[in-house]
Design an enzyme around this catalytic site. Structure first.
Site, PDB file in Angstrom:
ATOM      1  N   TYR A  88       0.853  -1.186   0.000  1.00 49.28           N
ATOM      2  CA  TYR A  88       0.000   0.000   0.000  1.00 49.28           C
ATOM      3  C   TYR A  88       0.888   1.235   0.000  1.00 49.28           C
ATOM      4  CZ  TYR A  88      -3.306   3.561   1.670  1.00 49.28           C
ATOM      5  OH  TYR A  88      -4.073   4.697   1.797  1.00 49.28           O
ATOM      6  N   ASP A 137       9.277   2.549  -0.239  1.00 44.80           N
ATOM      7  CA  ASP A 137       8.259   3.230   0.568  1.00 44.80           C
ATOM      8  C   ASP A 137       8.456   2.767   2.015  1.00 44.80           C
ATOM      9  OD1 ASP A 137       6.098   4.275   1.845  1.00 44.80           O
ATOM     10  OD2 ASP A 137       4.588   3.484   0.457  1.00 44.80           O
ATOM     11  N   LYS A 159       4.490   8.492   9.175  1.00 45.18           N
ATOM     12  CA  LYS A 159       4.237   7.849  10.481  1.00 45.18           C
ATOM     13  C   LYS A 159       5.291   8.166  11.554  1.00 45.18           C
ATOM     14  CE  LYS A 159       0.986   4.862   8.328  1.00 45.18           C
ATOM     15  NZ  LYS A 159       0.995   4.121   7.096  1.00 45.18           N
TER      16      LYS A 159
HETATM   17  C1  LIG Z   1       0.332   4.652   5.708  1.00 43.09           C
HETATM   18  C2  LIG Z   1       1.107   4.424   4.480  1.00 43.09           C
HETATM   19  C3  LIG Z   1       1.105   5.327   3.403  1.00 43.09           C
HETATM   20  C4  LIG Z   1       0.182   6.514   3.354  1.00 43.09           C
HETATM   21  O1  LIG Z   1       0.461   7.411   4.374  1.00 43.09           O
HETATM   22  P1  LIG Z   1      -0.715   8.420   4.843  1.00 43.09           P
HETATM   23  O2  LIG Z   1      -0.015   9.306   5.830  1.00 43.09           O
HETATM   24  O3  LIG Z   1      -1.793   7.586   5.421  1.00 43.09           O
HETATM   25  O4  LIG Z   1      -1.147   9.171   3.625  1.00 43.09           O
HETATM   26  C5  LIG Z   1       1.956   5.102   2.344  1.00 43.09           C
HETATM   27  N1  LIG Z   1       2.771   4.043   2.328  1.00 43.09           N
HETATM   28  C6  LIG Z   1       2.796   3.143   3.333  1.00 43.09           C
HETATM   29  C7  LIG Z   1       3.744   2.000   3.270  1.00 43.09           C
HETATM   30  C8  LIG Z   1       1.951   3.292   4.432  1.00 43.09           C
HETATM   31  O5  LIG Z   1       1.953   2.365   5.395  1.00 43.09           O
END
Ligand SMILES: *Cc1c(COP(=O)(O)O)cnc(C)c1O
Length: 356
Positions: free
Chosen positions: A64, A159, A187
């Site tokens: 994701y 990512d 995060k």
């Molecule tokens: C949470 C997440 C996102 C998106 O981040 P948001 O702050 O919710 O927009 C993108 N990549 C990964 C791997 C994530 O876990």
């Protein structure tokens, strides 16, 4: 907050956080702060396309990357075909520029590079996929990804919105010894405030506005309160040897849960990497791709989840969501989880037997 909550201009804390990220993460020379993980991956993709002057993106099912249009795409029918929108509102032509591959599968990776290598701007993945269960990858798979992208002149985007500053100071890149071309964060680096960031070597980052032709900006980006929270979080992690402590807690989790899982009365595997853990209620090894997840596992998990909830333990409600240990957890919290989990398995197994 007393020093101001928004300037619409860069602030000192933004520079300090960027410097901390550059110092910690392999291969980074510059960082741009944004306000969410979605913005970070969206901007990283645009940067990769602007830098390579190519259009195609490759992503993996089971990863994701937030909700930018080009990333809300799932695999079409048949391997290595055009992607299909995974959300209403995403036009087909957008999705057709994204190829979606299974994880843990070098053959389809090689196939897509053989057919489209010269059109691929970037391959994006969670090096430690943790949004569809915890799908820990074989290091060889990540290494072949690094080689194939480099050979084709495509950029590799890690990512690390979950794994960055969580699994190690230098994220998955440090753990695997693999340096991506672009890395995205979120995060952890916001300490609970809205933050994202992406970075790369200077040669790539110079393509970003205002120096370069790839547009990116944000009124609230590098927000001083979020930057301060992120810096404070990183300082606590350093001060308290956070990554060592989290690994220690993780090992404690392994040994506390191991006897419980062995006598669970249903198939169950614990996948764990650092402070990220996932219980998959299926036979065999822990899955390494979305395709390897047994659909029955989710049904079993629902029963265990509710039995745990009755014992005041709240794991993630979805069978596909992972759990996280934090520096706030103590060994006795893990003991309590192990105890409740033992009872929950018993209750869930009894219920299954009654229903059968
Ligand atoms: C949470 C997440 C996102 C998106 O981040 P948001 O702050 O919710 O927009 C993108 N990549 C990964 C791997 C994530 O876990």
């Amino acid at each position: 907050m007393r020093r101001g909550t928004s300037y619409g201009a860069p602030c000192r804390a933004e520079v300090e956080l960027a410097e901390a990220i550059v110092a910690a993460y392999p291969g980074l020379e510059q960082v741009r702060c944004v306000s969410s993980g979605t913005e970070a991956t969206m901007s990283a993709i645009r940067l990769a396309r602007g830098f390579t002057r190519r259009d195609l993106i490759v992503k993996f099912s089971g990863c994701y990357h937030g909700h930018a249009d080009h990333l809300l795409v799932s695999a079409g029918s048949g391997l290595v075909t055009f992607g299909e929108p995974s959300s209403a509102g995403v036009p087909e032509p957008f999705a057709s520029l994204t190829r979606v591959l299974p994880l843990d599968d070098e053959a389809s990776l090689e196939q897509v590079f053989a057919s489209d290598g010269e059109r691929i701007a970037a391959v994006i993945l969670e090096p430690i996929p943790a949004n569809n269960g915890l799908l820990v990858q074989r290091p060889e798979f990540l290494r072949s990804l690094r080689q194939l992208t480099a050979r084709a002149g495509a950029l590799l985007i890690f990512d690390e919105v979950i794994s960055g500053f969580r699994v190690a100071r230098g994220g998955a890149a440090e753990r695997y010894g693999i340096t991506p071309d672009i890395a995205t964060f979120g995060k952890v680096i916001g300490g609970g405030m809205p933050v994202g960031a992406f970075g790369a070597r200077r040669e790539i980052m110079q393509h970003l506005a205002p120096l370069g032709a790839v547009y990116q900006a944000g009124t609230l980006s590098g927000n001083p309160v979020a930057m301060a929270a992120g810096l404070a979080t990183l300082r606590v992690l350093e001060r308290d040897s956070g990554w060592e402590r989290l690994e220690q807690l993780g090992q404690y989790l392994d040994s506390a849960l191991s006897p419980v899982l062995e006598s669970a009365g249903m198939p169950v595997r614990l996948a764990r990497l650092g402070s990220i853990f996932w219980l998959s209620l299926q036979e065999g090894d822990s899955p390494r791709s979305a395709e390897a997840i047994d659909a029955q596992a989710a049904r079993r998990y629902a029963a265990v989840f509710h039995a745990l909830l009755e014992r005041d333990v709240c794991l993630a409600p979805s069978a596909y969501e992972v759990g996280f240990l934090s520096l706030a957890h103590r060994e006795q919290d893990i003991d309590r989880l192990a105890m409740a989990l033992g009872e929950a398995f018993e209750q869930a197994t009894r219920k299954q037997a009654t229903n059968a």
